[in-house]
Design a protein around this motif. Sequence first.
Motif, PDB file in Angstrom:
ATOM      1  N   SER A 148      39.519  11.983  49.714  1.00 45.22           N
ATOM      2  CA  SER A 148      39.001  13.216  49.147  1.00 45.22           C
ATOM      3  C   SER A 148      39.988  13.866  48.183  1.00 45.22           C
ATOM      4  O   SER A 148      39.761  14.973  47.693  1.00 45.22           O
ATOM      5  CB  SER A 148      38.662  14.211  50.272  1.00 45.22           C
TER       6      SER A 148
ATOM      7  N   GLU B  87      40.264  15.645  55.861  1.00 46.20           N
ATOM      8  CA  GLU B  87      39.707  16.136  54.594  1.00 46.20           C
ATOM      9  C   GLU B  87      38.523  15.296  54.145  1.00 46.20           C
ATOM     10  O   GLU B  87      37.590  15.810  53.521  1.00 46.20           O
ATOM     11  CB  GLU B  87      40.795  16.154  53.525  1.00 46.20           C
TER      12      GLU B  87
ATOM     13  N   ASP C 182      34.623  16.228  55.251  1.00 40.75           N
ATOM     14  CA  ASP C 182      33.811  17.290  54.658  1.00 40.75           C
ATOM     15  C   ASP C 182      32.682  16.639  53.864  1.00 40.75           C
ATOM     16  O   ASP C 182      32.871  16.208  52.721  1.00 40.75           O
ATOM     17  CB  ASP C 182      34.680  18.163  53.756  1.00 40.75           C
TER      18      ASP C 182
ATOM     19  N   ASP D 167      28.118  16.242  53.093  1.00 37.71           N
ATOM     20  CA  ASP D 167      26.823  16.927  53.061  1.00 37.71           C
ATOM     21  C   ASP D 167      25.871  16.386  54.123  1.00 37.71           C
ATOM     22  O   ASP D 167      25.177  17.137  54.792  1.00 37.71           O
ATOM     23  CB  ASP D 167      26.160  16.756  51.689  1.00 37.71           C
TER      24      ASP D 167
ATOM     25  N   TYR E 181      25.210  13.728  57.457  1.00 33.42           N
ATOM     26  CA  TYR E 181      25.857  13.044  58.568  1.00 33.42           C
ATOM     27  C   TYR E 181      24.808  12.290  59.359  1.00 33.42           C
ATOM     28  O   TYR E 181      23.844  12.891  59.863  1.00 33.42           O
ATOM     29  CB  TYR E 181      26.553  14.073  59.469  1.00 33.42           C
TER      30      TYR E 181
ATOM     31  N   ASP F  45      32.381  20.664  63.057  1.00 34.76           N
ATOM     32  CA  ASP F  45      33.002  21.755  62.314  1.00 34.76           C
ATOM     33  C   ASP F  45      33.776  21.243  61.110  1.00 34.76           C
ATOM     34  O   ASP F  45      33.799  21.875  60.050  1.00 34.76           O
ATOM     35  CB  ASP F  45      33.935  22.562  63.232  1.00 34.76           C
ATOM     36  N   ALA F  46      34.423  20.097  61.260  1.00 39.72           N
ATOM     37  CA  ALA F  46      35.166  19.522  60.141  1.00 39.72           C
ATOM     38  C   ALA F  46      34.225  19.034  59.051  1.00 39.72           C
ATOM     39  O   ALA F  46      34.549  19.125  57.859  1.00 39.72           O
ATOM     40  CB  ALA F  46      36.034  18.359  60.630  1.00 39.72           C
ATOM     41  N   MET F  47      33.057  18.558  59.428  1.00 44.18           N
ATOM     42  CA  MET F  47      32.097  18.061  58.444  1.00 44.18           C
ATOM     43  C   MET F  47      31.310  19.183  57.782  1.00 44.18           C
ATOM     44  O   MET F  47      31.074  19.153  56.571  1.00 44.18           O
ATOM     45  CB  MET F  47      31.114  17.095  59.118  1.00 44.18           C
ATOM     46  N   SER F  48      30.841  20.141  58.574  1.00 46.40           N
ATOM     47  CA  SER F  48      29.945  21.194  58.090  1.00 46.40           C
ATOM     48  C   SER F  48      28.804  20.607  57.269  1.00 46.40           C
ATOM     49  O   SER F  48      28.565  21.005  56.127  1.00 46.40           O
ATOM     50  CB  SER F  48      30.716  22.219  57.249  1.00 46.40           C
TER      51      SER F  48
END
Length: 361
Positions: A27, A220, A223, A225, A227, A244-247
Amino acid sequence: MLVLLVSSAGCLGGGGQSPVDDDTDPSSDSNTTAPSEDLEGTLEIHPINVGQADATLIIAPSGETMLIDSGDWPNDGRTVIDYLNAQDIDRIDHLVTTHGHADHIGGHAAIIEHYETKRNGIGAVWDSGVTHDSAAYDRYLTAVEEHNVTLYATQEGDEIPFESEQAQATVLNPPADSKKPDDIDYNSVVVRVEFGESSALFTGDAGTNVEERLLETHAEALDVDLYQAGHHGSSTSSMPAFLDAMSPQATIISSAYDSQYDHPHEEPLAAFAEREIPTYWTATHGTMIFESDGEAWTVATQADATTDPTALREDSEVEADPTDPPTEYEPLTVLIVDEFSDHHMRSSVSSSAAVATGVIA
């Protein structure tokens, strides 16, 4: 079987591809795709309704294709092959084997046979290198050997190359120095696909122990859109810290409506709901197409069903033939997803498999 795997590939640990430097984050600025104003084409992700199994078609902006898994062994690839034919997919550039369980590689042998004898072939197969003692896995390796298909034993840091630099597919798992070299789920191939500002994560049957490792080593890169929920929406995956890390803007679950394992489990569904993540389930939405221009996603489904995780089971099982492409039907409506809601899109259209489309901003 391990000897066959390695010898079929011809090499190990990236299969001749130049792996990403260990200190390069997928990323980071040096590894991102082109600015959105320079992007051409779209990225498509097609979760195929294969029941209690997994199979996802990805079409890069360049037109190159990736197939992640191929459904369960009793179906022998028929559903996936029919869908690929309906989409006029003449070649599979990258066939990704997340791991060797039969509900993920059950169609591999038939798909390799079909594309190597009747279409334009398989570019390469990407495998974790962890073998499995099953008839389905044996047929898969036999097909690789018989048709001389390139087989890469892949690991974190490898890139599955697309011709266009505008799209990337980066492998985040299995670890290069796996502490559980024989654990088939722990070594599931995890792939991050990105195009412009759009991204998606596919984790196979990776459990929370893999998620913990990814949080430590590739935080990192998580993150994203979209999943695809680990292990068919099982409670063994999708732990809160990982979410939470992916959101993610949306979650995709691939499992049967009457799953013998009761997938998806209540724990991950509750976690999705708590984070207001719209959830798409192959059992109720059917085969889907997520498409991005590098900035925003649209989604087409075969059936109009709720995306509220707590209400998924209130909708009926999808009746559409899983091989019917959603794009064959006219969109019913367009919904801007700017906050969590029920996301129902109702219509009195009489077609057997109406399509619902929405825009994920």
